[in-house]
Design a protein around this motif. Structure first.
Motif, short mmCIF file in Angstrom:
data_model
loop_
_atom_site.label_atom_id
_atom_site.label_comp_id
_atom_site.label_asym_id
_atom_site.label_seq_id
_atom_site.Cartn_x
_atom_site.Cartn_y
_atom_site.Cartn_z
N ARG A 1 0.84 -1.21 0.00
CA ARG A 1 0.00 0.00 0.00
C ARG A 1 0.86 1.24 0.00
O ARG A 1 0.66 2.17 0.79
N THR A 2 1.79 1.23 -0.91
CA THR A 2 2.67 2.38 -1.01
C THR A 2 2.80 2.77 -2.47
O THR A 2 2.09 2.24 -3.32
N PHE A 3 3.71 3.73 -2.75
CA PHE A 3 3.77 4.22 -4.12
C PHE A 3 5.14 4.78 -4.43
O PHE A 3 5.97 4.99 -3.53
N GLN B 1 0.50 4.52 8.22
CA GLN B 1 -0.79 4.26 8.84
C GLN B 1 -1.80 3.93 7.75
O GLN B 1 -2.27 4.81 7.03
N SER B 2 -2.12 2.65 7.64
CA SER B 2 -3.06 2.24 6.61
C SER B 2 -4.44 2.07 7.19
O SER B 2 -4.62 1.48 8.26
N ARG C 1 -5.26 6.35 -5.13
CA ARG C 1 -5.94 7.62 -4.81
C ARG C 1 -6.36 7.66 -3.34
O ARG C 1 -6.23 8.68 -2.67
N ILE C 2 -6.84 6.53 -2.86
CA ILE C 2 -7.26 6.46 -1.45
C ILE C 2 -6.04 6.63 -0.54
O ILE C 2 -6.08 7.36 0.45
N ILE C 3 -4.97 5.96 -0.93
CA ILE C 3 -3.74 6.06 -0.11
C ILE C 3 -3.29 7.52 -0.04
O ILE C 3 -2.96 8.04 1.03
N LEU C 4 -3.28 8.18 -1.19
CA LEU C 4 -2.78 9.56 -1.23
C LEU C 4 -3.67 10.50 -0.43
O LEU C 4 -3.20 11.46 0.17
N GLU D 1 -1.30 7.96 5.74
CA GLU D 1 -0.09 8.71 6.08
C GLU D 1 1.13 7.95 5.65
O GLU D 1 1.18 6.71 5.77
N PHE D 2 2.11 8.66 5.18
CA PHE D 2 3.31 7.99 4.71
C PHE D 2 4.50 8.93 4.81
O PHE D 2 4.35 10.14 4.93
N ILE D 3 5.65 8.27 4.78
CA ILE D 3 6.91 9.04 4.80
C ILE D 3 7.53 8.92 3.43
O ILE D 3 7.58 7.83 2.85
#
Lengths: 792, 273
Positions: free
Chosen positions: A427-429, A522-523, A540-543, A547-549
């Motif tokens: 679940r990252t990009f 945080q997924s 799109r939902i992830i973005l 939360e991500f680093i």
């Protein structure tokens, strides 16, 4: 013609009486038989009028019979080859002593009179050096899938319980009968269907041309009261007679060809009834519909429209204004104007040319794809590891040792392993600059970061952990890598990226570029929606919600032109892999690639040795992919070669069509020529007119075949290389688009054959007619001289 | 010693030789001060089918002078059209000679005859024989592609023909879109566009109504007068035949002059069986 009523000597016969006599004659002889007999007499009296149909139907029936006969012989030959090396369907690999004892006892306990009802015929054993056994199970063969199920569910369950889990492998014999033989039949079925459709199109077009030639005659029939039924039954009788006439020669030629093709294979040939019946049936159906459609259309026209069309005037589009003919040259401008007027007819002819050229090029491209697919490297085995407590270091060491052991086996070419996980699973990009993603619009979403440098994000990627060994293998395997891959292991925050998705370059990376890699902290998405979403929706939902680093990485090297599925590679070192994924970098699968020189006997030996080698390491399963057998079958059947042959045969149908149409077309222009002679045209101008016509038609033919043909070729390439692999319908194999140098010469040749040769034939006929004219002139001159001398 | 020729005389002599070679020389003989544009001498045309011989034209001899209108009448199958085709160079006789402008047609090779036809002969066929994929206007102008006479003013000629034949509103239509009468008028215009010296017409007014037939005849006669054409017409219409300068009657291949009665009428003729 017989008369059913007696007439007074001076009473004229009415059209109604003619029609009645026609019908009565048919009824007396038996409708179908009478008309068939009548049709047969027509054909035998005027074979030249039907020669095109006889040739076309003969070719169609020959090829249909050949397709089906060859498929049958394929099956037999492949089956014979396999049964020479395999007489069992399943193999239990390396079972323990307790398992062997269980299996043996189970089998021995079954009474003799029950044996015919068992799903298997026999079980044989081979004791190995280490005290273990291989067991070979031969199924009964009436319904292999059911028998396999019964053996596995009932019989082997208890055997498995006696020791470790069972490793069951299936032989090429089992795979062939349950999968490949079925596939061959399905493929043949499709080939027969497509060829029949093409044949129907061709025969319908030929028949349309004939009807056009005989419109006036049919107009007379209809004026006298004939309807669709009468016209159709006469016409279809002719075609059915031709089908009957050509059926036997076609079957003989097809079977002789098949015998010749399979002469060296050792396969026993026998005449099968099914292909013969199917050939005849398909021939009848094709002939029936080829006549039905044009005749239906014709019978709906008013008779007066047909009676008015004794010349080619029905082929001419009514113009809005006259051409500027005054002061133009004869025959060059004359013929150019004429061809322009006949553009509707020529457009129909050219459409057929386009269709055949497009089909030819498309099929050549498909054959090319099949060749690339057959020669593409694929692993024969995958050794899967099932560690109970995986330790990355130990596991990786074991993989490397096993890899070395396997590569030492004769017949094994090399091994590959990959430590990877997809960005979607994590679940990252990956964020890239807008410039880098300008061709990847369908695989990216808009992204904004604080620096404003990065404008697109994608999760069509996977992290691949690379160490020295795997980096070396990657570099050896990759044809074109840009940059310095060694920087990955020597510098921090570096990556190696690939650029292709579904075999097309999508991303524009260069060494020294920077990208952002995200780590999801945080997924919020639960598992089930994640599994059903597509990549971009998830992204799109992830973005928006998660939360991500983000960390910036520099591109150390770029891999171009790799066979690619739906993920680009983000190559990182093991430490970075663990940081980004939260997982230890170890592999659980090792792919084994075999050498090119292989046969069934060697394959058995290699399979056993691979299994033995894998058994030295804890909890491994050797999965066989059957690649050797796939490639063997493809090479044996020479599918690409057959596709190429079919492509050329289809292309040769085009001249047949053009010849017939042009023959009729020029035949109807004879009267026009005589009018021009009467108005003062010379013989030489007639010949120049024909040559000019041929040149114009050749040039136009070439242009219309080339442009749509190249488009069809490009579409076929994209279909095989990108679209079908993207949909998962076929494996993803990288093809390089290259136009064969033979394309233009072949199309030019066929353009000449279709456009120029019919004109050349007319040219030769005209010259012959001139010779006859001269002979007649001389004869008349002699008569006149004699008359002058008073001898007559 | 013969007197030396001047340059002009030499050029003229060479020109005449060339014209003779190309059959463009006007070698029309004169009889009673009138030029003979068409002359046939004992022309015979026979058709052989197995052992049967059909004599379509039997020793036809006649002359047509410049500016003269000759009508040929006869029953169906009497050989009128065959004679016309022979005179127009569309067929070759089995015996006899045909002269147009003093040039012997039998001496011409096929291409020479074709070129000669395009330049000096106009032919109107019984069944029009228009080119099906060309419009009426294009059909009319086809002879100009084959034989373009630079000295002619085609525009004026065309305008006059179109006006007289009343086909102005149908010029851009294909023959399949014209009635039989309109097609006939287009065929007449095509025959006249190059202003031929000898005009042959096979039933040119057959499909026309009385008014149009009269207009067509007037046009043919006017053109004949203007150009000094010889006009030979096959017709069943006694009214038209009556207006001819001379009338011939064809009967079983034999051509005989049909003498008028003292009141100028043509006695005792039935056009068809």
């Amino acid at each position: 013609m017989e008369q059913t009523t007696s007439n007074a000597p001076d009473e004229r016969i009415s059209p109604e009486q003619i029609r009645q006599t026609w019908l009565d004659g048919g009824r007396r002889r038996g409708h179908t038989a009478g008309q068939l007999g009548g049709a047969g007499r027509n054909i035998l009296r005027n074979p030249r009028s039907y020669i095109n149909f006889i040739i076309a139907i003969f070719i169609i029936q020959t090829l249909l019979c050949l397709l089906m006969t060859v498929a049958e012989l394929d099956n037999r030959t492949a089956y014979r080859e396999i049964t020479e090396h395999y007489d069992y369907h399943m193999q239990l690999r390396s079972i323990s002593q307790p398992q062997y004892a269980e299996l043996h006892n189970l089998d021995a306990e079954i009474p003799l009179d029950w044996r015919p009802y068992l799903p298997y015929k026999s079980i044989t054993y081979e004791r190995l050096a280490d005290g273990r056994y291989h067991a070979y199970i031969t199924l009964r063969g009436n319904d292999l899938a059911l028998e396999r199920q019964q053996v596995c569910d009932g019989f082997l369950e208890s055997v498995g319980a006696a020791g470790e889990s069972l490793v069951i492998s299936y032989t090429p014999l089992y795979n062939y009968l349950t999968y490949y033989a079925v596939n061959i039949r399905v493929e043949t079925g499709w080939a027969v269907f497509l060829f029949s459709a093409l044949s129907l199109f061709m025969l319908t077009t030929l028949y349309n041309a004939r009807l056009n030639h005989e419109r006036f005659q049919y107009g007379i029939y209809m004026a006298c009261g004939a309807g669709f039924r009468q016209l159709f039954t006469t016409a279809v009788g002719e075609m059915l007679f031709i089908v009957l006439l050509t059926a036997l020669p076609a079957v003989i030629v097809a079977n002789v060809t098949a015998v010749v093709l399979y002469a060296g294979t050792g396969t026993e040939y026998s005449l099968r009834l099914l292909p013969l019946l199917l050939t005849w049936l398909l021939g009848v159906l094709i002939a029936f519909f080829a006549v039905w459609m044009p005749m239906r259309h014709l019978s709906r026209r008013p008779p007066v429209a047909l009676l008015a069309a004794q010349d080619n005037s029905n082929l001419v589009t009514s113009p809005r204004r006259s051409l500027h003919i005054f002061g133009r040259r004869f025959p060059s401008h004359y013929e150019a104007f004429s061809l322009w007027r006949y553009r509707r007819y020529l457009a129909g002819l050219l459409c057929a040319s386009v269709l055949f050229a497009a089909l030819w090029l498309g099929l050549i491209r498909v054959a090319d794809f099949r060749t690339v697919l057959a020669t593409a490297s694929a692993p024969e085995f995958t050794v899967e590891f099932h560690p109970t407590a995986p330790n990355a270091t130990t596991l990786n060491e074991n993989v490397e040792w096993l890899s070395s052991d396997l590569e030492a086996i004769d017949g094994v070419d090399h091994c590959e392993y990959k430590v990877s996980t997809s960005l979607m699973a994590k679940r990252t990009f990956l964020a890239v600059t807008a410039k880098a993603a300008r061709h990847a619009g369908a695989y990216t979403v808009h992204f904004e970061d604080q620096s404003g440098v990065y404008g697109a994000a994608t999760n069509y990627a996977e992290y691949v952990a690379l160490n020295e060994d795997s980096l070396r293998r990657l570099t050896e395997r990759t044809a074109s890598m840009e940059g310095d891959p060694a920087r990955l292991l020597s510098e921090e925050n570096t990556v190696i990226l690939s650029t292709s998705l579904h075999n097309a370059e999508r991303f524009d990376f260069a060494p020294g570029d920077t990208v952002l890699l995200a780590v999801n902290t945080q997924s919020t998405i639960t598992t089930v929606p994640y599994l059903t979403m597509n990549n971009l929706d998830l992204l799109r939902i992830i973005l928006s919600d998660e939360e991500f680093i983000l960390e910036e990485y520099t591109v150390a090297a770029v891999v171009h032109d790799e066979a690619a599925g739906d993920r680009i590679m983000i190559g990182v070192d093991h430490g970075t892999y663990e940081d980004l994924t939260g997982m230890e970098a170890y592999t659980t699968a090792l792919d084994v690639y075999l050498a090119d020189e292989m046969d069934f006997g060697t394959l058995r030996t290699v399979t056993d040795r691979v299994q033995l080698a894998a058994n030295d390491y804890f909890s491994t399963t050797v999965v066989s992919h059957g690649v050797f057998f796939d490639n063997y079958l493809t090479a044996f059947r020479n599918v690409p070669g057959r596709i190429v042959v079919a492509a050329y045969l289809i292309l040769t149908m085009m001249p047949l069509l053009c010849f017939f149409s042009q023959q009729i077309f020029y035949g109807k222009r004879q009267k026009e020529w005589y009018v021009l002679r009467a108005l003062g045209a010379s013989r030489a101008s007639r010949l120049r007119l024909l040559l000019m016509s041929g040149c114009i038609l050749t040039a136009v033919n070439l242009v219309v075949m080339l442009l749509p043909g190249l488009l069809a070729d490009r579409l076929a390439f994209k279909l095989c290389n990108e679209w079908l692999p993207a949909g998962g319908f076929i494996p993803s194999v990288l093809m390089e688009y290259r136009l064969s140098p033979a394309v233009i010469p072949v199309l030019l040749l066929f353009a000449v054959i279709s456009g120029f040769i019919p004109c050349l034939i007319e040219y030769v006929r005209a010259k012959r007619a001139f010779v006859q004219e001269d002979a007649l002139e001389r004869a008349l001159q002699e008569e006149r001289d004699c008359a002058k001398k008073g001898e007559v | 010693m013969s007197p030396r020729k001047t340059t002009q005389e030499i050029i003229q002599e060479k020109t005449e030789q060339r014209l003779r070679r190309t059959f463009d020389a006007d070698l029309s003989p004169e009889v009673d001060g009138r030029r003979v544009l068409l002359e046939t001498v004992d022309v015979i045309k026979q058709y052989r089918q197995y052992d049967q011989v059909v004599t379509a034209v039997n020793r036809a001899t006649f002359r047509v002078f410049e500016g003269e209108f000759v009508a040929i009448v006869g029953a169906s199958g009497s050989g009128k059209s065959t004679l016309l085709h022979l005179c127009a160079g569309l067929d070759r006789p089995n015996a006899g000679e045909i002269y147009i402008r003093g040039n012997r047609l039998n001496a011409m090779k096929p291409d020479e005859l074709g070129r000669f036809r395009g330049s000096y002969i106009g032919m109107v066929f019984q069944t029009h024989h228009l080119i099906p994929h060309f419009t009426a206007l294009e059909n009319i102008l086809v002879p100009t592609m084959l034989c373009h006479k630079s000295e002619m003013s085609y525009n004026e000629n065309l305008k006059k023909l179109v006006a007289t034949l009343d086909i102005g509103d149908r010029l851009h239509h294909l023959p399949s879109e014209l009635s039989g009468g309109q097609q006939q008028r287009v065929a007449i215009a095509r025959a006249l566009i190059n202003m031929p010296q000898v005009m042959f017409a096979d039933e040119p007014t057959g499909n026309l109504d009385r008014e149009n037939a009269e207009d067509v005849l007037e046009l043919l006669l006017e053109t004949k007068k203007l150009l000094g054409q010889a006009l030979v017409m096959v017709t069943h219409d006694l009214g038209i035949a009556a207006r001819a300068d001379r009338v011939y009657k064809m009967d079983a291949g034999r051509l005989r002059p049909w003498r008028r009665s003292l009141d100028g009428e043509l006695p005792g003729y039935h056009g068809e069986e």
